[in-house]
Write a protein that holds these residues in place. Structure first.
Motif: not given
Ligand code: UTP
Length: 420
Positions: A115-121, A129-135, A389-400
């Motif tokens: 999941k940490g390798t997921f790129k948030l647009d 996500l790892f980048e956001i945490l590192a920052e 700002a959770p990234v849990k689901n593909k779409d809808g609530v708590d999504s990217p």
């Protein structure tokens, strides 16, 4: 004793006949590997966990009460300053470490890597996500003139990929000397009929055993010993998938210190009674979080005299512990919960099946189940738009999509002040 025969006997005893045909058809090397793995599995435990999935969860009503919290927004200026100073001192003195739980499968998101390798647009170019945490941590390091040791928990499944990814991205500018990647423990996955899943590698398919595995894995991996050697006194444990996670919240740290508690946690108000988050409460006088899957409907909707949800403080995987607390918990077994998830598998004929709907139980212990080992916890209520700002689901609530909006809006508001 003939190992193959012994293994077949075990499989028969626990109704795992589907593996026997597969086992007989494997080449010698693969057969040996599978036998070795099966011999190590605690079938009694797995079957007990599976049988528990059929039982209804019963709550001892009447022993549950709401838990007190402090609202960050409502703190007086003087009090907030005092807490921040207390927290800041701990970080500046190098007594603070951070753990990121990145051992989850991320099945709901459906991203093919960890999941940490997921790129948030965000902002056109996007951020991992790892980048956001590192920052976030780098910002704390700069502000408090230190380097916070960062421990990243992976699963056996995603460890190599995580290591490769972070190396490729040069740890997003974080000092490598202060990063430790470790691996958590696993348990087999079983289908609706209690049959163990077999993976593409012709081994029993196992998955990380929940974020509650963090404590014992910190100990087993040597990270706890390493923390002690570095003189760490406070450890923050957070998730990998919250784009607004504040990993060095000095107010939270100061509050824990002021209240003289061993554990503390940040909450946000539940968005609605049925939001899929765990909520804080007190059970038999001990702090506790009840998962959304286990919260009775009546309790979820209950309101107090002011009209606020009685059990409305959401647990957002933003937890703080003294090193002594981690040490204590790491020696205690936690209970397991079951989650019904989508997992591909190999059928009896060796053909891969990719399910379209959830098909299997994953047994997980939860990080918050350790709270009840303590008499008290400090809860700091944060703000959803600042902290969650959770990234849990593909779409809808708590999504990217929702996380991107929250992240960009946050930075729009905090351009000058920074993020902490
Ligand atoms: P979730 O419970 O949301 O699970 O994890 P998940 O695996 O990421 O996603 P789904 O449910 O399969 O869609 C919350 C946090 O706990 C970590 C996750 O990586 C995330 O940071 N976690 C979860 C672990 O580190 N190990 C686990 O075994 C489970």
């Amino acid at each position: 004793m003939d190992k193959l025969k012994d293994t077949i006997d075990i499989l028969k005893e626990y109704n795992q006949e589907h593996i026997i045909k597969l086992l007989n058809n494997l080449d010698e090397e693969k057969q040996k590997e599978l036998i070795k793995q099966i011999q190590k599995i605690d079938f009694h435990q797995i079957m007990e966990l599976y049988n528990n999935t059929k039982k209804e969860i019963v709550f001892k009503e009447g022993k549950i009460e709401p838990l007190k919290y402090l609202d960050k927004e409502k703190l007086s200026e003087v009090h907030k300053k005092r807490l921040d100073e207390l927290g800041e001192k701990i970080i500046r003195r190098g007594k603070y470490a951070v753990v990121t739980m990145a051992g989850g499968q991320g099945t709901r998101l459906g991203h093919s890597g960890p999941k940490g390798t997921f790129k948030l647009d965000v902002y056109g170019k996007g951020k991992y996500l790892f980048e956001i945490l590192a920052e976030n941590l780098k910002e704390a390091n700069q502000k408090y003139e230190t380097t916070i040791p960062w421990y990243i928990m992976t699963s056996k499944e995603n460890n190599k990929e995580t290591e490769k990814f972070l190396k490729k991205h040069k740890y997003f500018g974080y000092n490598k000397e202060y990063i430790t990647i470790f691996t958590q423990s696993e348990l087999p996955l079983v289908d609706e009929d209690g049959k163990l899943l077999i993976g593409k590698d012709f081994k029993v398919k196992e998955a990380s055993d929940g974020n509650g595995g963090t404590y014992s894995s910190l100990r087993a991996s040597g990270c706890l010993a390493d923390m002690k050697e570095r003189g760490i006194e406070w450890v923050f444990i957070g998730s990998v998938d919250n784009a607004l996670l504040k990993m060095a919240d000095v107010t939270l740290l100061g509050l824990a210190k002021e209240k003289k508690v061993q554990i503390a946690s940040k909450s946000v108000v539940k968005a609605n009674p049925f939001e899929r988050v765990g909520v804080f409460c007190k059970m038999d006088n001990h702090p506790k979080v009840i998962e959304y899957t286990e919260l009775p409907e009546k309790m979820a909707e209950e309101r107090d005299r002011r009209g606020e949800l009685k059990y409305g403080e959401s647990h957002i995987m933003c937890n703080l512990f003294t090193i002594e607390a981690i040490e204590k918990i790491s020696k205690e077994p936690l209970i397991y919960h079951s989650a019904f998830k989508k997992n591909s598998y190999i059928d009896e004929n060796g053909k891969e099946v990719i399910p379209e709907k959830p098909n299997s139980y994953k047994f997980e212990s939860f990080i918050f189940d350790a709270f009840e080992f303590f008499d008290d916890i400090a809860i700091l209520r944060g703000k959803r738009e600042d902290d969650f700002a959770p990234v849990k689901n593909k779409d809808g609530v708590d999504s990217p999509k929702t996380a991107k909006e929250l992240y960009e809006k946050f930075w729009e508001r905090n351009k000058e002040n920074g993020k902490l």
